[in-house]
Design an enzyme around this catalytic site. Structure first.
Site, PDB file in Angstrom:
ATOM      1  N   VAL A 139       2.251 -35.575  64.061  1.00 36.02           N
ATOM      2  CA  VAL A 139       1.688 -34.841  62.924  1.00 36.02           C
ATOM      3  C   VAL A 139       2.778 -33.953  62.345  1.00 36.02           C
ATOM      4  O   VAL A 139       3.464 -33.247  63.060  1.00 36.02           O
ATOM      5  CB  VAL A 139       0.453 -34.017  63.337  1.00 36.02           C
ATOM      6  CG1 VAL A 139      -0.723 -34.929  63.597  1.00 36.02           C
ATOM      7  CG2 VAL A 139       0.716 -33.169  64.565  1.00 36.02           C
ATOM      8  N   CYS A 140       2.958 -33.993  61.041  1.00 37.53           N
ATOM      9  CA  CYS A 140       4.127 -33.380  60.426  1.00 37.53           C
ATOM     10  C   CYS A 140       3.790 -32.844  59.039  1.00 37.53           C
ATOM     11  O   CYS A 140       2.734 -33.119  58.487  1.00 37.53           O
ATOM     12  CB  CYS A 140       5.256 -34.402  60.276  1.00 37.53           C
ATOM     13  SG  CYS A 140       5.667 -35.266  61.796  1.00 37.53           S
ATOM     14  N   THR A 141       4.735 -32.103  58.468  1.00 38.82           N
ATOM     15  CA  THR A 141       4.683 -31.705  57.066  1.00 38.82           C
ATOM     16  C   THR A 141       6.030 -32.018  56.434  1.00 38.82           C
ATOM     17  O   THR A 141       7.065 -31.571  56.930  1.00 38.82           O
ATOM     18  CB  THR A 141       4.392 -30.200  56.909  1.00 38.82           C
ATOM     19  OG1 THR A 141       3.159 -29.877  57.550  1.00 38.82           O
ATOM     20  CG2 THR A 141       4.304 -29.829  55.432  1.00 38.82           C
TER      21      THR A 141
END
EC number: 3.5.1.23
Length: 393
Positions: A139-141
């Site tokens: 999970v990343c931005t």
């Protein structure tokens, strides 16, 4: 802590599009405090290595693997310990099944993985598993933004380790703790020259973030779909697609073989692969930025910076553009709010780093922030964590 937080969120979700988290976990943009957490000297905490593509694949990773073998073994040991209570024969399964499948990997990845196993003394099956488990749940931005003069900047937080062993003493995810010790930068060399740059976890041969000077930058965020990374792994394990492309290997292939933003875009949009993904692609010219939402065999959605509703930036977490995030995992809303507070006139490494250092885009899973400029070839990796009472993801 996690139990009480989950109950509060479950009660709040009934009618809310964006759930405001309870204190002290609520979203917070540090720009509101007029804080600047960006310290460019921190990039030097991350060591640089060379991977020479002119060498045989069996020799390229020996230095990195040898220097980091204790960290690699420690991480794999934690992974297996987490799996074993649910799957008592986990280590035998990994050694046997993944070890048997390793010879079927495509080149040059096959020889590279074999050499890492040899250099570290870690069983081949475990090194093979280590090189594909990032395909499942990252999970990343990611952010691409351009300033008023059209200079493009690309950045991302990499968050990994969700549900992989909560440490009640340190209040952190066990896998995230281990990964922070394994972050390296890599200069990829070809014909005696720099071909591109990336950052990696030591011993991991794929790419999640890379920059090809004067051409393009690339990040990859997981796209959660019913037919997703687990499906691709199962197809590969059962030999149904032994030569299929993992998303991190497709990213690497693109950096090695494509020379322009448009060539990279076409390749990432149309090459069949084993796991769905968001490829976030940046260039060196005004408006060169896009989000490619990939399924296994095609592009499901293309979002261009030139037509972005935000005008001057794109922000991607792990949801299709224009769709509502899961209430337990809404990092888009705080990200959009903080980018809007930044404003276009403050776009640059400092401004975007501060956005990505704001909660909940910064959370207990965050291991690092990478900052890239294709135009200047500037590439910085800065270690990240979220100490204290911080949202777990």
């Amino acid at each position: 802590m996690l139990r009480e937080l989950s109950v509060l969120l479950l009660v709040a979700v009934c009618a809310a599009k964006h759930v405001e988290l309870p204190a002290p976990f609520k979203d917070h943009c540090i720009l509101d405090d007029k804080q600047n957490l960006y310290d460019p000297s921190k990039q030097f905490d991350i060591k640089w290595y060379d991977v020479n593509l002119d060498l045989p694949p069996s020799e390229r990773w020996v230095q990195i693997a040898t220097a980091n073998k204790e960290h690699i073994a420690d991480l794999i040991g934690v992974l297996i310990n987490l799996i074993t209570p649910w799957f008592p024969n986990a280590i035998d399964f990994v050694d046997d099944v993944f070890g048997d499948l390793a010879p079927k990997l495509a080149q040059p990845y096959r020889d590279e993985i074999f050499s890492i196993a040899n250099a570290t003394g870690i069983p081949l099956g475990q090194i093979t598993m280590y090189n594909i488990f990032y395909e499942i749940f990252t999970v990343c931005t990611s952010v691409i933004a351009q300033d008023k003069d059209g200079h493009v900047f690309h950045a991302r937080n990499l968050d990994f380790g969700l549900f992989m062993g909560w440490d009640p003493v340190l209040h952190d995810w066990q896998i995230s703790q281990k990964l922070r010790k394994m972050i390296i930068n890599v200069n990829w060399l070809k014909d005696g020259k720099l071909l591109y740059k990336s950052n990696n976890f030591a011993g991991y041969i794929g790419i999640y973030n890379g920059l090809k000077p004067n051409a393009f930058s690339l990040t990859a965020d997981d796209r959660f779909q019913l037919v997703g990374g687990y499906y691709g792994i199962l197809k590969w394990v059962f030999g149904l697609e032994a030569d299929g492309k993992w998303m991190s290997w497709l990213a690497r292939e693109t950096l090695e073989t494509k020379t322009t933003y448009l060539d990279a875009k076409e390749h990432l949009m149309n090459t069949p692969m084993l796991s769905p993904v968001y490829f976030i692609l940046g260039g060196s010219k005004k408006d060169e930025g896009c989000i490619i939402a990939r399924s296994l065999d095609k592009t499901a959605l293309l979002t261009e910076m030139a037509t972005s509703p935000h005008g001057w930036y794109l922000l991607e977490t792990n949801y299709d553009q224009g769709t509502e995030d899961l209430y337990l995992d809404d990092r888009d809303t705080p990200g959009f709010r903080c980018m809007d507070k930044l404003t276009q006139k403050n776009v640059g490494f400092e401004g975007i780093f501060n956005v990505l250092s704001s909660r909940t885009n910064l959370n207990k899973l965050t291991t690092y922030t990478v900052l890239m400029s294709v135009e200047t070839s500037r590439f910085e990796t800065i270690l990240q964590s979220c100490p204290g009472e911080c949202y777990p993801w």
